[in-house]
Design an enzyme around this catalytic site. Structure first.
Site, mmCIF file in Angstrom:
data_model
loop_
_atom_site.group_PDB
_atom_site.id
_atom_site.type_symbol
_atom_site.label_atom_id
_atom_site.label_comp_id
_atom_site.label_asym_id
_atom_site.label_seq_id
_atom_site.Cartn_x
_atom_site.Cartn_y
_atom_site.Cartn_z
ATOM 1 N N PRO A 183 0.618 -1.347 0.452
ATOM 2 C CA PRO A 183 -0.120 -0.183 0.066
ATOM 3 C C PRO A 183 0.935 1.699 0.305
ATOM 4 O O PRO A 183 1.918 1.475 0.919
ATOM 5 C CB PRO A 183 -1.184 -0.186 1.473
ATOM 6 N N ASN A 184 0.361 2.093 -0.727
ATOM 7 C CA ASN A 184 0.282 3.585 -0.749
ATOM 8 C C ASN A 184 2.110 3.587 -1.830
ATOM 9 O O ASN A 184 2.927 4.656 -2.012
ATOM 10 C CB ASN A 184 1.228 4.392 0.555
ATOM 11 N N ARG B 255 5.668 10.880 -3.013
ATOM 12 C CA ARG B 255 4.647 10.417 -1.652
ATOM 13 C C ARG B 255 6.360 10.626 -0.904
ATOM 14 O O ARG B 255 6.793 10.155 -0.516
ATOM 15 C CB ARG B 255 4.514 9.346 -1.732
ATOM 16 N N TYR C 143 12.010 9.169 0.468
ATOM 17 C CA TYR C 143 11.652 7.524 -0.218
ATOM 18 C C TYR C 143 12.382 7.446 -1.953
ATOM 19 O O TYR C 143 12.626 6.816 -2.911
ATOM 20 C CB TYR C 143 9.686 7.078 -0.915
ATOM 21 N N ASN D 21 8.144 -6.073 -1.500
ATOM 22 C CA ASN D 21 7.537 -4.646 -0.345
ATOM 23 C C ASN D 21 7.037 -4.695 -0.270
ATOM 24 O O ASN D 21 5.715 -4.014 -0.723
ATOM 25 C CB ASN D 21 8.040 -3.845 -0.736
ATOM 26 N N ALA E 84 3.902 -0.621 4.416
ATOM 27 C CA ALA E 84 2.963 -1.120 5.531
ATOM 28 C C ALA E 84 2.186 -2.425 6.594
ATOM 29 O O ALA E 84 2.829 -2.455 7.670
ATOM 30 C CB ALA E 84 1.392 0.138 5.953
ATOM 31 N N GLU F 184 12.665 -9.354 1.144
ATOM 32 C CA GLU F 184 11.832 -8.945 1.704
ATOM 33 C C GLU F 184 12.722 -7.449 1.623
ATOM 34 O O GLU F 184 13.682 -7.082 2.004
ATOM 35 C CB GLU F 184 11.339 -8.937 3.123
ATOM 36 N N HIS G 99 13.101 -3.248 1.110
ATOM 37 C CA HIS G 99 12.373 -1.529 1.668
ATOM 38 C C HIS G 99 13.332 -0.555 1.250
ATOM 39 O O HIS G 99 14.545 -0.106 1.410
ATOM 40 C CB HIS G 99 12.220 -1.256 3.506
ATOM 41 N N ARG H 11 13.180 4.183 11.646
ATOM 42 C CA ARG H 11 12.113 5.208 12.110
ATOM 43 C C ARG H 11 11.476 5.073 13.023
ATOM 44 O O ARG H 11 11.980 4.261 14.248
ATOM 45 C CB ARG H 11 11.467 5.617 10.579
HETATM 46 C C1 DQA Z 1 8.512 1.115 3.417
HETATM 47 C C2 DQA Z 1 8.409 1.338 5.067
HETATM 48 C C3 DQA Z 1 7.359 0.851 5.668
HETATM 49 O O1 DQA Z 1 7.183 1.345 7.002
HETATM 50 C C4 DQA Z 1 6.119 1.825 4.772
HETATM 51 O O2 DQA Z 1 5.317 2.144 5.779
HETATM 52 C C5 DQA Z 1 6.198 2.006 3.149
HETATM 53 C C6 DQA Z 1 7.415 1.582 2.756
HETATM 54 C C7 DQA Z 1 9.988 1.141 2.299
HETATM 55 O O3 DQA Z 1 9.884 0.751 1.788
HETATM 56 O O4 DQA Z 1 10.649 1.791 2.940
HETATM 57 O O5 DQA Z 1 5.116 2.151 3.212
HETATM 58 O O6 DQA Z 1 8.288 -0.516 2.988
#
Ligand code: DQA
Length: 146
Positions: free
Chosen positions: A10-11, A18, A23, A73, A76, A100, A102, A109
């Site tokens: 998501p997002n 964003r 990011y 990825n 959240a 996995e 990120h 964070r």
């Molecule tokens: C994320 C880190 C997560 O905490 C966050 O909710 C994201 C992006 C990252 O790629 O750094 O949406 O997965």
């Protein structure tokens, strides 16, 4: 042709606009182009994004059925989705790599980001290197394919 699934939660469809301080300013199209440029000729990059947990779970089931390695990825969902964890476990229990990734370093964070319910069933975790996190994951997945 070997397919590598690059799944984004998501997002992440909002990358580019964003929180660019966290990011970066590149979007998923740029990520796709980058990974396609880095992949060997016989490797197809299948990059997808969804805000929907059940869709992501379904894609992981599809990876198991088609024996497709996964770069994930979970965004959240990383921090609380046991459904996604169980689906990710199906992938690695099937002997397929699931890395996995990120973009940011969640450990640097907010506290709620310090927990990943996915890491315990992933083949490995790469975080904190921007889009390089995906490139490093791709290198590792390709290596594991032999
Ligand atoms: C994320 C880190 C997560 O905490 C966050 O909710 C994201 C992006 C990252 O790629 O750094 O949406 O997965």
């Amino acid at each position: 042709m070997t397919r590598v699934l690059v799944l984004n939660g998501p997002n992440l469809g909002r990358l580019g606009s964003r929180e660019p301080d966290v990011y970066g300013s590149l979007d998923l199209d740029a990520l796709q182009a980058r990974l396609e440029g880095e992949a060997p000729e016989q490797v197809e990059i299948d990059l997808r994004q969804t805000d929907d947990e059940s869709e992501l779970v379904g894609w992981l089931h599809g990876a198991v059925d088609a024996s497709t390695p996964v770069i994930l990825n979970p965004a959240a969902f990383t921090h609380y989705s046991y459904a996604l964890r169980d689906a990710a476990a199906l992938v690695t229990k099937a002997g397929l790599p699931l890395v996995e990734v990120h973009i940011s370093n969640p450990h640097a964070r907010e506290t709620f980001r310090h927990t990943s319910v996915i890491s315990g069933v992933a083949t490995g975790v790469i975080a904190g290197f921007g889009f390089d996190s995906y490139s490093l994951a791709l290198t590792q997945v390709i290596r594991s394919l032999g």
